[in-house]
Design an enzyme around this catalytic site. Structure first.
Site, PDB file in Angstrom:
ATOM      1  N   TYR A  54       4.269 -18.365  13.866  1.00  0.00           N
ATOM      2  CA  TYR A  54       3.065 -17.530  13.767  1.00  0.00           C
ATOM      3  C   TYR A  54       1.994 -18.220  12.927  1.00  0.00           C
ATOM      4  O   TYR A  54       2.246 -18.711  11.828  1.00  0.00           O
ATOM      5  CB  TYR A  54       3.394 -16.171  13.142  1.00  0.00           C
ATOM      6  CG  TYR A  54       2.156 -15.356  12.825  1.00  0.00           C
ATOM      7  CD1 TYR A  54       1.402 -14.793  13.847  1.00  0.00           C
ATOM      8  CD2 TYR A  54       1.703 -15.202  11.511  1.00  0.00           C
ATOM      9  CE1 TYR A  54       0.242 -14.073  13.575  1.00  0.00           C
ATOM     10  CE2 TYR A  54       0.558 -14.485  11.224  1.00  0.00           C
ATOM     11  CZ  TYR A  54      -0.177 -13.926  12.265  1.00  0.00           C
ATOM     12  OH  TYR A  54      -1.319 -13.242  11.988  1.00  0.00           O
ATOM     13  N   HIS A  84     -13.402 -13.792  11.336  1.00  0.00           N
ATOM     14  CA  HIS A  84     -13.027 -12.806  10.323  1.00  0.00           C
ATOM     15  C   HIS A  84     -14.088 -12.621   9.236  1.00  0.00           C
ATOM     16  O   HIS A  84     -13.941 -11.753   8.379  1.00  0.00           O
ATOM     17  CB  HIS A  84     -11.696 -13.200   9.677  1.00  0.00           C
ATOM     18  CG  HIS A  84     -10.498 -12.979  10.558  1.00  0.00           C
ATOM     19  ND1 HIS A  84     -10.414 -13.484  11.822  1.00  0.00           N
ATOM     20  CD2 HIS A  84      -9.348 -12.286  10.347  1.00  0.00           C
ATOM     21  CE1 HIS A  84      -9.255 -13.137  12.355  1.00  0.00           C
ATOM     22  NE2 HIS A  84      -8.593 -12.407  11.490  1.00  0.00           N
ATOM     23  N   ASN A 196      -5.451 -15.344   4.246  1.00  0.00           N
ATOM     24  CA  ASN A 196      -4.382 -14.411   3.907  1.00  0.00           C
ATOM     25  C   ASN A 196      -4.184 -14.457   2.398  1.00  0.00           C
ATOM     26  O   ASN A 196      -4.033 -15.538   1.829  1.00  0.00           O
ATOM     27  CB  ASN A 196      -3.079 -14.818   4.606  1.00  0.00           C
ATOM     28  CG  ASN A 196      -2.767 -13.928   5.792  1.00  0.00           C
ATOM     29  OD1 ASN A 196      -1.731 -13.274   5.824  1.00  0.00           O
ATOM     30  ND2 ASN A 196      -3.655 -13.922   6.764  1.00  0.00           N
ATOM     31  N   TYR A 280      -9.340  18.976 -29.990  1.00  0.00           N
ATOM     32  CA  TYR A 280      -8.523  17.943 -29.351  1.00  0.00           C
ATOM     33  C   TYR A 280      -9.227  16.595 -29.261  1.00  0.00           C
ATOM     34  O   TYR A 280      -8.590  15.546 -29.338  1.00  0.00           O
ATOM     35  CB  TYR A 280      -8.136  18.372 -27.933  1.00  0.00           C
ATOM     36  CG  TYR A 280      -7.091  19.452 -27.839  1.00  0.00           C
ATOM     37  CD1 TYR A 280      -6.570  20.061 -28.978  1.00  0.00           C
ATOM     38  CD2 TYR A 280      -6.623  19.862 -26.598  1.00  0.00           C
ATOM     39  CE1 TYR A 280      -5.613  21.052 -28.886  1.00  0.00           C
ATOM     40  CE2 TYR A 280      -5.660  20.852 -26.482  1.00  0.00           C
ATOM     41  CZ  TYR A 280      -5.154  21.461 -27.634  1.00  0.00           C
ATOM     42  OH  TYR A 280      -4.206  22.430 -27.521  1.00  0.00           O
ATOM     43  N   ARG A 283      -8.450  15.255 -32.662  1.00  0.00           N
ATOM     44  CA  ARG A 283      -7.048  15.307 -33.061  1.00  0.00           C
ATOM     45  C   ARG A 283      -6.135  14.551 -32.096  1.00  0.00           C
ATOM     46  O   ARG A 283      -5.123  13.979 -32.490  1.00  0.00           O
ATOM     47  CB  ARG A 283      -6.610  16.777 -33.153  1.00  0.00           C
ATOM     48  CG  ARG A 283      -5.217  16.953 -33.680  1.00  0.00           C
ATOM     49  CD  ARG A 283      -4.811  18.388 -33.961  1.00  0.00           C
ATOM     50  NE  ARG A 283      -5.590  19.424 -33.359  1.00  0.00           N
ATOM     51  CZ  ARG A 283      -5.055  20.459 -32.690  1.00  0.00           C
ATOM     52  NH1 ARG A 283      -3.755  20.522 -32.509  1.00  0.00           N
ATOM     53  NH2 ARG A 283      -5.826  21.399 -32.200  1.00  0.00           N
ATOM     54  N   PHE A 328       1.145 -10.571   1.675  1.00  0.00           N
ATOM     55  CA  PHE A 328      -0.310 -10.381   1.582  1.00  0.00           C
ATOM     56  C   PHE A 328      -0.702  -8.928   1.365  1.00  0.00           C
ATOM     57  O   PHE A 328      -1.860  -8.626   1.131  1.00  0.00           O
ATOM     58  CB  PHE A 328      -0.966 -10.859   2.884  1.00  0.00           C
ATOM     59  CG  PHE A 328      -0.294 -10.280   4.114  1.00  0.00           C
ATOM     60  CD1 PHE A 328      -0.369  -8.940   4.421  1.00  0.00           C
ATOM     61  CD2 PHE A 328       0.448 -11.106   4.952  1.00  0.00           C
ATOM     62  CE1 PHE A 328       0.263  -8.414   5.535  1.00  0.00           C
ATOM     63  CE2 PHE A 328       1.078 -10.593   6.077  1.00  0.00           C
ATOM     64  CZ  PHE A 328       0.987  -9.241   6.366  1.00  0.00           C
ATOM     65  N   GLU A 413      -1.304  -3.968  12.277  1.00  0.00           N
ATOM     66  CA  GLU A 413      -1.430  -3.683  10.847  1.00  0.00           C
ATOM     67  C   GLU A 413      -1.575  -2.167  10.697  1.00  0.00           C
ATOM     68  O   GLU A 413      -2.673  -1.637  10.530  1.00  0.00           O
ATOM     69  CB  GLU A 413      -2.624  -4.445  10.276  1.00  0.00           C
ATOM     70  CG  GLU A 413      -2.443  -5.949  10.407  1.00  0.00           C
ATOM     71  CD  GLU A 413      -3.732  -6.739  10.272  1.00  0.00           C
ATOM     72  OE1 GLU A 413      -4.746  -6.155   9.822  1.00  0.00           O
ATOM     73  OE2 GLU A 413      -3.737  -7.933  10.613  1.00  0.00           O
TER      74      GLU A 413
END
Length: 522
Positions: A54, A84, A196, A280, A283, A328, A413
């Site tokens: 791959y 991409h 990646n 608070y 404190r 990834f 994905e």
């Protein structure tokens, strides 16, 4: 100059920032070069043997079953960068882009990514010459790594994309021509190895680790100033209490504030006081600030694990073993990024409450709205409107991006982390809380002007005086923009922290409390 050995030394957030600021130089050793070359050789052996792996001789994502001919494998790697690079929006800060380069070099130098040495050396050239790619903010779902941002980051390697030059965005081709440098030619697997990975998310995390530490130290100091300004009790910071619930963050905050206040007159002022306990926001400072520090410890550990890991795909163990896995995937850091956002936001929430408390006029000598002549003057009333607005904005930003997943890549994905959104939101909330703390600092300094005990402490006096060298006591309404800008610059610079450290050292008094080693090593 200090040096860092890519692929060998342990990278921390502060070292990564130092490299980005040219305060430390990243280097490749002979051993690392050998590992990079060996990994590239494994890839070449796979190509020569015609094995189907791959990303080396197949398409990407849902096209993983499409075989690519040997003569087209290099074209495949350039095409993945081009296809991409679809990020949108304003560019991230140049420093974040540079951090992405640094993190990627360190990961590739581990020797499991199959890239050529010349490719790693070109990335280092960009770092060392401060020739930094322009990366859009939006477009990563944080699953197959940060595909879109990393594609933009590495387009300049093949002569495309944009670069920062002298504060301006210019075409890569013009910069390469100026430096008489040719684009590189990617080999098999290289394009995929470059895009990646989790370096977009992780770069945001690295910056957040450092910025959050500064913010937490500012929060403790300003809260201490507010305690003295409002004559708060020191008892909630006694070690006897926190030994019974010994979280590292809680004990650190409690003992730090105790160290800073133990010589103050307020230690004695509550002995015969009718006020049983403080609200608070005073404190419970050790519990609230401490919880955020506990979150930071976990966040820091996760980010450091991530930036010292190999996060691309497939992983090249040797020419016989390649593993197409999920290293990834951004989930391991997406959750802590969201957790850290909540932790930072809470520091803003309690700071806003202390601002409100300082306006009530319940402390002897401290007037309502922190100004004597109110009625004609509104005093500090509207400053709390700003802290309330910012605190509310932060609550919306605290919705975890990692709680969402929209499938991509035609279902290949089918679970994504959305960690890139987590990282961007975290930096936005950090910036917002800086603004809240800057307003609390104004109110705390004003309160101390009125309730100024005869005996204070060296550190509290030093930070109060430093504030007053830059911001005057305010006696009547006036435009506040310049004052707010000055206050924010004090917070962002970290100068109060350095003033406090120096005052503690000069007076031979402790500053940081118990568990200091956990919070000073990052």
């Amino acid at each position: 100059m200090k040096t860092f050995k890519y692929g060998e030394d342990y990278l921390t957030s502060s070292i990564a920032i130092a490299i980005a600021k040219s305060e430390c130089q990243g280097l490749l050793t002979d051993e690392t070069i050998s590992k990079i070359n060996q990994s590239a050789q494994y890839v070449q052996e796979i190509v020569d043997a015609g094995k189907v792996v791959y990303g080396i001789n197949t398409g990407f994502g849902p096209l993983c079953t499409t075989l690519i001919s040997p003569q087209d494998t290099k074209k495949l790697q350039e095409n993945i960068l081009k296809s991409h690079a679809v990020g949108v929006g304003e560019p991230i800060d140049k420093e974040l882009s540079k951090l992405m380069l640094i993190l990627k070099v360190h990961a590739l130098s581990k020797g499991f990514s199959g890239v050529q040495l010349s490719t790693v050396e070109r990335i280092i050239w960009h770092i060392q010459n401060d020739v930094i790619p322009v990366v859009p903010k939006q477009g990563s779902v944080g699953a197959s790594g940060d595909l879109a941002p990393l594609s933009h980051l590495f387009l300049p390697l093949i002569g495309l994309g944009k670069l920062w030059k002298d504060g301006q965005i210019v075409d890569t081709a013009s910069v390469l021509k100026e430096h008489q440098i040719e684009p590189i030619h990617l080999g098999a697997k290289e394009g995929l190895a470059l895009i990646n990975g989790t370096q977009f998310m992780a770069a945001h995390g690295v910056k957040a680790v450092v910025e959050m530490n500064r913010l937490m130290n500012n929060a403790d100091l300003i809260a201490t100033l507010m305690i003295e300004g409002l004559n708060g009790s020191i008892k909630p910071f006694f070690s006897e209490l926190h030994q019974l619930r010994p979280y590292k963050g809680n004990t650190f905050v409690a003992s730090t504030i105790f160290n800073l206040l133990k010589d103050s007159e307020i230690l004695e002022s509550h002995k015969n006081c009718s006020r049983v306990q403080d609200p608070y926001s005073l404190r419970c400072i050790p519990q609230v600030h401490g919880a955020s520090r506990n979150a930071w410890l976990h966040f820091k550990e996760i980010i450091e694990t991530e930036i010292n890991s190999v996060t691309d795909n497939p992983i090249i163990i040797n020419s016989e073993l390649t593993i197409s896995g999920g290293s990834f995937h951004g989930q391991p850091i997406a959750l802590p990024l969201d957790y850290a956002t909540l932790a930072v936001s809470e520091l803003g929430n309690i700071s806003d409450r202390r601002v409100y408390l300082s306006l009530e006029g319940e402390t002897n000598g401290v007037p309502k709205l922190l100004m004597k002549a109110t009625g004609l003057n509104s005093g500090f009333m509207i400053l709390q409107y700003s802290t309330a607005a910012i605190a509310s904005e932060n609550k919306g930003l605290c919705f975890p991006a990692s709680a969402d997943s929209i499938p991509t890549s035609l279902g290949q994905e089918d679970h994504v982390s959305m960690g890139s959104i987590s990282g961007r939101k975290l930096l936005q909330v950090l910036d917002n809380v800086d603004k809240i703390l800057s307003i609390e600092m104004l109110c705390a300094a004003q309160a101390k002007d009125f309730h100024n005990p005869k005996q204070s402490t060296a550190v509290v006096e030093a930070i109060h005086q430093h504030i007053r060298t830059k911001i005057p006591h305010i006696e009547e309404d006036q435009p506040m923009q310049d004052i707010l800008d000055n206050a924010l610059s004090i917070i962002k610079s970290g100068e109060l922290i350095e003033i406090a450290k120096k005052a503690a050292k000069d007076s031979n008094k402790p500053y940081f409390g118990d568990a200091v080693e956990y919070f000073e090593n990052y």
